[in-house]
Enzyme design. Structure first.
Site, PDB file in Angstrom:
ATOM      1  N   CYS A  89       9.001 -17.229  12.696  1.00  0.00           N
ATOM      2  CA  CYS A  89       7.702 -17.057  13.353  1.00  0.00           C
ATOM      3  C   CYS A  89       7.047 -15.819  12.765  1.00  0.00           C
ATOM      4  CB  CYS A  89       7.864 -16.911  14.862  1.00  0.00           C
ATOM      5  SG  CYS A  89       6.299 -16.635  15.734  1.00  0.00           S
ATOM      6  N   HIS A 222       4.264 -28.658  13.717  1.00  0.00           N
ATOM      7  CA  HIS A 222       3.083 -27.812  13.793  1.00  0.00           C
ATOM      8  C   HIS A 222       1.918 -28.487  13.061  1.00  0.00           C
ATOM      9  CE1 HIS A 222       6.408 -25.110  14.552  1.00  0.00           C
ATOM     10  NE2 HIS A 222       5.594 -24.109  14.832  1.00  0.00           N
ATOM     11  N   ASP A 248      -2.272 -21.182  18.683  1.00  0.00           N
ATOM     12  CA  ASP A 248      -2.041 -19.785  18.320  1.00  0.00           C
ATOM     13  C   ASP A 248      -3.355 -19.015  18.398  1.00  0.00           C
ATOM     14  OD1 ASP A 248      -1.182 -17.372  17.085  1.00  0.00           O
ATOM     15  OD2 ASP A 248       0.279 -18.485  15.888  1.00  0.00           O
ATOM     16  N   GLY A 253       1.381 -16.727  11.179  1.00  0.00           N
ATOM     17  CA  GLY A 253       2.047 -16.232   9.981  1.00  0.00           C
ATOM     18  C   GLY A 253       2.634 -17.333   9.134  1.00  0.00           C
ATOM     19  N   THR A 254       3.427 -18.212   9.752  1.00  0.00           N
ATOM     20  CA  THR A 254       3.954 -19.341   8.986  1.00  0.00           C
ATOM     21  C   THR A 254       2.833 -20.334   8.676  1.00  0.00           C
ATOM     22  OG1 THR A 254       4.637 -20.594  10.971  1.00  0.00           O
ATOM     23  CG2 THR A 254       6.257 -19.083  10.004  1.00  0.00           C
TER      24      THR A 254
END
Length: 332
Positions: A89, A222, A248, A253-254
């Site tokens: 994460c 995701h 989010d 970040g990912t």
């Protein structure tokens, strides 16, 4: 029985992060990817209690710090989320580093630098701490790559979408504006959640990516919905969906790593290029395509992400067996 957990709460560019600084379970001294399996098998009630309502919410994320198994890492992180124990994460890492450094929970071998053992692999960190507080964190993420391009999928209520599947620590369906999806303008967060759920369900029977170096990392869980930026300092805007119904608040970040891997795989970003991703609330992650790498048979990139996080408070949480909702709940 009452268990107590001391947590440092923070947010990374708007997305909440809960660092469990005390009360986490003792786990065997194994690689963190193996400890993750033990935690899921024997202690997953802790994740549910701390991430779900009434102590958490649908977008809660966090992590527990453990001693590193790898000699080349300063510490290890087990990520806990509403959706499970993720391999990686990015926003969580930036928030956890900020909270841990400011609280003195970790002592870097080299000032301003850290190496973290995550289930997805080693993640290197540099950070700026001119005084008492960490101002920015730069995360050198795991190798990221474009797994499959131009996957056609029929989504109920939307029609036919063409998406790319990219990996940035988690697998993402990357959606760009097209005839059946015009973009992020004039769309509510709840509509993005519903569209993401339907897209993920539609993809499941036709696309089940497996990481070529770790078969435990698989499946598209995701979605990143991409559009033109609103900010004149950003290169693109996005909404990152994860879990069952979370969007989010940061650019992810990912997610930003997967987006850069997708753009690089399609020839739209070069090594050394900077990509600034804007979130739905206007916060920005600065990504950079640092170097080319190979991920199994795939060509990929090593991305880095620079962002900030802020600590919002200290929180002692009780989980009491007398409470009928001790282990948390989610609304359907």
């Amino acid at each position: 029985m009452r268990r107590s957990f001391f947590c440092i709460d923070a947010h990374t560019c708007g997305n909440p992060v809960r660092l469990v600084a005390g009360g986490g379970p003792l786990l065997p001294h194994l690689p963190i990817a193996e400890r993750r399996k033990v935690f899921v098998r024997d202690h997953d009630w802790i994740r549910r209690a701390l991430m779900f309502e009434p102590r958490g919410h649908d977008i809660m994320s966090g992590g527990i710090i453990y001693p590193a198994y790898r000699d080349d890492c300063d510490f290890a992180v087990l990520f806990i989320e509403v959706s499970g124990c993720l391999p990686m994460c990015g926003a969580g890492t930036i928030g956890i580093v900020t909270a841990a450094i400011e609280a003195g929970l970790v002592e870097p071998r080299v000032p301003g630098r850290l190496a973290i053992e995550t289930p997805a692999g080693r993640v290197d960190i540099t950070y700026e701490k001119p005084g008492d507080f960490v101002e920015t964190v730069r995360m050198f993420n795991v190798a990221s790559y474009l797994h499959a391009a131009d996957v056609t999928v029929d989504v109920p209520g939307m029609g036919r979408l063409v998406v790319d599947i990219a990996y940035g620590g988690n697998f993402y369906a990357v959606v760009e504006p097209q005839e059946t999806w015009p973009g992020l303008d004039d769309i509510r967060a709840e509509e993005i959640v519903g569209a993401s759920q339907r897209l993920r369900d539609a993809l499941a029977p036709i696309c089940d990516p497996v990481h070529p170096e770790d078969e435990g990392i698989r499946g598209v869980h995701h979605v990143i919905w991409c559009d033109r930026p609103r900010s004149n300092v950003a290169d693109g805007r996005c909404a990152v969906f994860y879990g069952d119904k979370a969007i989010d608040r940061s650019p992810g970040g990912t997610g930003t790593s997967a987006r850069m891997a997708q753009l690089h795989g399609k020839g739209r970003l070069k090594i050394g290029d900077v990509y600034r991703a804007e979130s739905l609330i206007g916060t920005i992650f600065e990504g950079r395509v640092d170097e080319p790498v190979s991920v199994g048979p795939h060509g990929g990139i090593r991305p880095s992400i620079t962002a900030w996080a802020r600590v919002t408070g200290h929180n002692t949480i009780f989980v009491d067996d007398r409470d009928p909702l001790a282990h948390g709940f989610q609304l359907a």
